[in-house]
Motif scaffolding. Structure first.
Motif, PDB file in Angstrom:
ATOM      1  N   GLY A 216       0.840  -1.192   0.000  1.00  0.00           N
ATOM      2  CA  GLY A 216       0.000   0.000   0.000  1.00  0.00           C
ATOM      3  C   GLY A 216       0.872   1.237   0.000  1.00  0.00           C
ATOM      4  N   THR A 239      -8.901  -0.086   1.825  1.00  0.00           N
ATOM      5  CA  THR A 239      -8.609  -0.050   0.393  1.00  0.00           C
ATOM      6  C   THR A 239      -9.881   0.150  -0.421  1.00  0.00           C
ATOM      7  OG1 THR A 239      -6.639  -1.440   0.666  1.00  0.00           O
ATOM      8  CG2 THR A 239      -7.614  -1.351  -1.537  1.00  0.00           C
ATOM      9  N   GLN A 244      -4.994   3.008   0.105  1.00  0.00           N
ATOM     10  CA  GLN A 244      -4.126   1.869  -0.163  1.00  0.00           C
ATOM     11  C   GLN A 244      -3.265   1.597   1.077  1.00  0.00           C
ATOM     12  OE1 GLN A 244      -4.374   0.049  -3.023  1.00  0.00           O
ATOM     13  NE2 GLN A 244      -6.087   1.423  -3.502  1.00  0.00           N
TER      14      GLN A 244
END
Length: 339
Positions: A216, A239, A244
């Motif tokens: 992420g 997410t 992320q």
């Protein structure tokens, strides 16, 4: 042992005691979740390695050391309710060539046995693996005497002691295997033994090197032990909301993977640490120290764990909800950090 004294089903999460609310089951039959593999794995290792010896303090059923005892009774010792003596005995056996595994509740091994771990095991660099199971607040109904929230803070301050948290059954297998030739003493922290699966297979591990289990770019969650799985679930939710989220299994609390910590600060700009422990002096503090000493600035950072207080008595899942250590709670905490 009398039948009424055998509480292994309660400790292993299979008993229908009426003491747990539905959230303790997380919608699953607990018998379907992998149980402790501690004794089984060590018995497998001992089949080909004469150095393995296991000690327990009257909790062989709770930690499944009895699985080892059944196959290697000559290398198994139940010392009774004498945890400090157990650790010193393990050190003595280690000085004679054994790699010893001394297992009892984390509240007893780490909190009662700190002096013995430091002086008898870590200082002379004995190959003793003190195993603290049912750590954190996983024994919710048994109260403060059985909660182990201070162990990470205590253990990581002992020089020459490697501090490791097992994530799930396969990860525990990896930890036990890798520990056989690891120099010096170790503290291995386990949960209830029925931890949801994170690793489908036994992973390759290196003590002191974290495992990045999810990538992420907006946020990094550093989790350890029981908090890795709910952190992954939280990352999925985040997410889906456009955040992320990287998740790192920081299974070695000491020595810390400094490189991974600094990479998270550089790559994501926001760091959340999550631990089933008192957030004072635990994993979060270790990561905060690393960031501060490296001169990192402009980073959004939060330590998430149990506040500096005594936890009430209650079902473990309800306590995880109370302290936001389940997936929804971790999601909420991450969103608060990113506001």
């Amino acid at each position: 042992m009398a039948d009424w004294q055998d509480q292994s089903e309660i400790f292993n999460g299979t008993a229908n005691t009426g003491l747990r609310d539905t959230r303790s089951f997380d919608g699953k039959d607990t018998r379907a979740i992998p149980a402790f593999v501690f004794g089984e794995e060590l018995a497998d290792i001992a089949d080909n390695d004469p150095r393995v010896a296991v000690l327990t303090a009257d909790l062989g059923r709770s930690n499944r050391a009895i699985d080892f005892a059944a196959r290697h009774p000559e290398r198994f010792v139940n010392v009774g309710i004498a945890e400090k003596n157990m650790i010193t005995m393990a050190a003595g056996m280690a000085s004679c060539g054994y790699v010893t595994f001394a297992a009892t509740f984390a509240s007893f091994s780490a909190l009662l046995g700190t002096e013995q771990i430091r002086t008898d095991c870590a200082y002379p660099k004995m190959p003793v693996r003190v195993v603290g199971h049912h750590s954190g607040i996983s024994m919710g109904f048994y109260g403060t005497s059985h909660h182990s929230l201070e162990d990470l803070g205590l253990m990581r301050t002992i020089a020459d002691l490697t501090v490791v948290c097992a994530t799930d059954a396969n990860h525990l297998r990896a930890v036990l295997r890798a520990s056989m030739d690891h120099p010096g003493a170790m503290y291995i922290r386990l949960g209830r033994g029925r931890d949801p699966e994170v690793y489908a297979d036994v992973p390759q591990i290196e003590f002191g090197k974290a495992i990045r289990v999810r990538e992420g770019k907006d946020l990094t969650i550093f989790a350890t032990g029981s908090t890795v799985h709910p952190s992954l679930v939280a990352a999925e939710t985040l997410t889906a909301q456009g955040i992320q989220t990287r998740v790192v299994d920081m299974f070695t609390v000491s020595p810390l993977d400094v490189t991974e910590v600094l990479a998270a600060a550089r790559d994501t700009g926001a760091v959340l640490t999550v631990e089933e422990a008192n957030r004072t002096n635990g994993l979060g503090t270790a990561i905060a120290e690393t960031l501060f000493e490296a001169g990192v600035s402009g980073l959004r950072f939060k330590r998430h764990g149990v506040p500096d207080e005594h936890v009430p008595v209650g079902p473990p899942a309800a306590l995880y909800d109370l302290y936001k250590l389940d997936a929804p709670g971790i999601t909420h905490t991450a969103l608060e950090l990113l506001k």
